[in-house]
Design a protein around this motif. Sequence first.
Motif, short mmCIF file in Angstrom:
data_model
loop_
_atom_site.label_atom_id
_atom_site.label_comp_id
_atom_site.label_asym_id
_atom_site.label_seq_id
_atom_site.Cartn_x
_atom_site.Cartn_y
_atom_site.Cartn_z
N ALA A 141 0.84 -1.20 0.00
CA ALA A 141 0.00 0.00 0.00
C ALA A 141 0.87 1.24 0.00
O ALA A 141 1.94 1.26 0.61
CB ALA A 141 -0.91 0.00 1.23
N VAL A 142 0.39 2.27 -0.70
CA VAL A 142 1.05 3.57 -0.68
C VAL A 142 0.09 4.57 -0.07
O VAL A 142 -1.11 4.58 -0.40
CB VAL A 142 1.47 4.01 -2.10
CG1 VAL A 142 1.83 5.49 -2.14
CG2 VAL A 142 2.64 3.17 -2.60
N VAL A 143 0.61 5.41 0.83
CA VAL A 143 -0.19 6.49 1.41
C VAL A 143 0.46 7.80 1.04
O VAL A 143 1.69 7.95 1.15
CB VAL A 143 -0.26 6.37 2.95
CG1 VAL A 143 -1.04 7.53 3.55
CG2 VAL A 143 -0.91 5.04 3.36
N VAL A 144 -0.36 8.77 0.59
CA VAL A 144 0.19 10.08 0.26
C VAL A 144 -0.61 11.16 0.96
O VAL A 144 -1.83 11.09 1.05
CB VAL A 144 0.24 10.30 -1.28
CG1 VAL A 144 -1.15 10.21 -1.89
CG2 VAL A 144 0.89 11.60 -1.63
N ARG A 192 5.86 14.97 0.55
CA ARG A 192 6.40 15.87 -0.47
C ARG A 192 7.63 16.63 0.03
O ARG A 192 8.50 16.98 -0.74
CB ARG A 192 5.34 16.88 -0.89
CG ARG A 192 4.22 16.22 -1.65
CD ARG A 192 3.25 17.24 -2.21
NE ARG A 192 2.23 16.55 -3.00
CZ ARG A 192 1.34 17.17 -3.75
NH1 ARG A 192 1.32 18.48 -3.80
NH2 ARG A 192 0.45 16.48 -4.43
N GLY A 193 7.67 16.90 1.33
CA GLY A 193 8.76 17.70 1.88
C GLY A 193 9.81 16.85 2.57
O GLY A 193 9.88 15.63 2.37
N LEU A 224 4.36 21.08 12.92
CA LEU A 224 5.31 20.50 13.86
C LEU A 224 6.71 21.07 13.64
O LEU A 224 7.05 21.48 12.53
CB LEU A 224 5.35 18.98 13.69
CG LEU A 224 4.03 18.24 13.82
CD1 LEU A 224 4.26 16.74 13.69
CD2 LEU A 224 3.35 18.55 15.15
N ASP A 225 7.49 21.08 14.71
CA ASP A 225 8.90 21.43 14.52
C ASP A 225 9.67 20.15 14.19
O ASP A 225 9.12 19.05 14.16
CB ASP A 225 9.46 22.20 15.72
CG ASP A 225 9.67 21.33 16.95
OD1 ASP A 225 9.50 20.10 16.88
OD2 ASP A 225 10.00 21.90 18.01
N ALA A 226 10.97 20.31 13.92
CA ALA A 226 11.75 19.18 13.40
C ALA A 226 11.76 18.01 14.38
O ALA A 226 11.65 16.84 13.99
CB ALA A 226 13.17 19.64 13.09
N GLU A 227 11.87 18.33 15.69
CA GLU A 227 11.94 17.25 16.67
C GLU A 227 10.61 16.49 16.77
O GLU A 227 10.58 15.26 16.88
CB GLU A 227 12.31 17.83 18.04
CG GLU A 227 12.62 16.75 19.05
CD GLU A 227 13.10 17.33 20.38
OE1 GLU A 227 12.85 16.70 21.41
OE2 GLU A 227 13.69 18.44 20.37
N GLU A 228 9.51 17.25 16.69
CA GLU A 228 8.19 16.61 16.74
C GLU A 228 7.96 15.73 15.51
O GLU A 228 7.45 14.62 15.62
CB GLU A 228 7.10 17.69 16.87
CG GLU A 228 7.11 18.38 18.22
CD GLU A 228 6.57 19.80 18.19
OE1 GLU A 228 6.56 20.44 19.25
OE2 GLU A 228 6.20 20.30 17.10
N SER A 229 8.34 16.25 14.34
CA SER A 229 8.23 15.43 13.12
C SER A 229 9.05 14.16 13.28
O SER A 229 8.62 13.06 12.88
CB SER A 229 8.75 16.19 11.90
OG SER A 229 7.97 17.33 11.64
N GLN A 230 10.22 14.30 13.88
CA GLN A 230 11.11 13.17 14.06
C GLN A 230 10.49 12.11 14.98
O GLN A 230 10.63 10.91 14.74
CB GLN A 230 12.46 13.65 14.62
CG GLN A 230 13.57 12.64 14.54
CD GLN A 230 13.67 11.99 13.16
OE1 GLN A 230 13.67 12.69 12.15
NE2 GLN A 230 13.71 10.67 13.12
N HIS A 246 10.79 10.66 1.66
CA HIS A 246 10.75 12.13 1.67
C HIS A 246 10.90 12.69 0.24
O HIS A 246 11.34 11.98 -0.66
CB HIS A 246 11.87 12.69 2.55
CG HIS A 246 11.70 12.33 3.99
ND1 HIS A 246 12.55 11.47 4.65
CD2 HIS A 246 10.78 12.71 4.90
CE1 HIS A 246 12.16 11.33 5.92
NE2 HIS A 246 11.09 12.07 6.09
N HIS A 247 10.57 13.97 0.11
CA HIS A 247 10.74 14.66 -1.18
C HIS A 247 10.16 13.84 -2.32
O HIS A 247 10.77 13.71 -3.38
CB HIS A 247 12.22 14.94 -1.46
CG HIS A 247 12.86 15.79 -0.40
ND1 HIS A 247 12.50 17.09 -0.19
CD2 HIS A 247 13.80 15.49 0.52
CE1 HIS A 247 13.21 17.58 0.82
NE2 HIS A 247 14.01 16.63 1.27
#
Lengths: 441, 89
Positions: A145-148, A173-174, A182-188, A203-204
């Motif tokens: 499965a692919v989720v976008v 996409r990013g 979210l900030d970078a740590e939260e995304s992480q 990513h990207h």
Amino acid sequence: MTARYVIVGAGVAGIAAAERLRALAPAASIMVITDDPAGFYSRPGLAYFLSDLIPEDQLFPRSPAELRALGLTWITERAVGLDPHAHHLTLADGRTLTYDKLLLATGATAAPPDFPGGDLDGVVTLDSLEDARQIVRRARRGTPAVVVGGGITALELAEGLHARGCHVHYLLRGDRYWANVLDAEESQLVEGHLRALGIHIHHHTRILQALGERGRVASVETATGERIACQLLAVAIGTRPRLELARSGGLATERGILADEYLETSAADVLAAGDVAQVYDEATGRATLDTLWATARAHGAAAAMTMTGTPTAYRRSVAQNVTLLAGIPTTIIGAMGGSGDDTDLVAIARGDSERWRTALPDWVVVEQHTVNRVRLMLNERALVGAIVMGDQRLAYPLQRLIAARADITPIHAALLADGAPVVQLVADYFSAWERTYAKQP
Amino acid sequence: MALVPRSLAFDLTRAEVLATGNVVPDPARCVQCGICSYNCPLGLDVRAYAWRDEPIADAHCLTCGQCVARCPRGALRFAPTAAQKRGGC
């Protein structure tokens, strides 16, 4: 003559309105029109059904008997035409209904895929109970499965498909998850959780097209030419208010149906509520779409008051979204400035080093969370936004302080100091603030 | 949602809750998904209390904490009720 109230939409806005109308007008005729044969269910709960945390029948907050007790006339049909001058509503089966007051609570629908091949069998969105059923039927163990999509629904789809045994690729996409909030740590934290489950994050990555075999999706081709095989392609790239009915009646619309603070639209005796309503907010001078369950419920209740002759303004509280982000209970309050357009805001983040367990005086029991984190957004004198992950005790104080635009000048400098005990400072300040200012009218 | 092991503090405070507290909802956080009611070992309709913004006052409630722990939106917590705060019980 008894009043005839007609509500289009059986989501939480429509049901909240129907319940309030019945309480206010015991003898009135109340009609609910919906094109969803499943009726009233918890749309946010679909994610938990998908993840197999609850069975399907648990999604219905009202039993058939409870709905019958409200004395509603329930019509499962699509409303296709509105004539506000004649006070007529036309249904897809040709019937014409007459109303005294009409509430449009038609909700929002998932944005369709924005790439070729989006109409292939196996390309799904998570919009309705029927969508969720279809996904569950198709999601067999080992199904690729692919989720976008970059938001909460995409994350829920990725986790849900994983829980159903699918082999999940999650396309972003990013360079990280939900970067505008979210900030970078939260995304992480979120991405780390997904990786630990075995979900592959790309990513990207932008989908150029979905490719099919005999009408069924078989893979996606990305902008870099990579092909990822899949039998399910779940798309969650935003929602769109359902405006067709409002437009058929010539109502003023922008992104949603424009409504004043009393939920009244540009047409006499027609109101709007819930995800479809873009409601004027006196505090900001702008009309806002919220797409939140609690907002929709409050809209419905306020609209019912206005419909029965007691015009009641909907007062928008600060936006608050509560969700489970990668297994971590998370509250997002107000403006987070993640998109970079609020350059005057200062962000403070504190993690597990704080003494969470002793922060608040009242006793509350919660499970231990693996992650405890709070991030505050401040301008020069007030808190304007916050994210609380894990322990949720600070969520309520922050929601109150942000909603009231409380002057935090007394602790502003202390909050910004290196290594400041942010949680304790906020908790103590809230206690004092509540005792003095909040109790005053 | 997987549960993490409970701490000693959890169990000790829970004993106090059993004696003096209720499960209290925050309707602004609740989306009526029904996970609470589904996981109540006694079949109490916790979700309905949350819709009405009432503490789970049913005498059968064991304050076992299943609903509190499993709510995905943190809409339920143990807390003293207003009457208990006033010393009314």
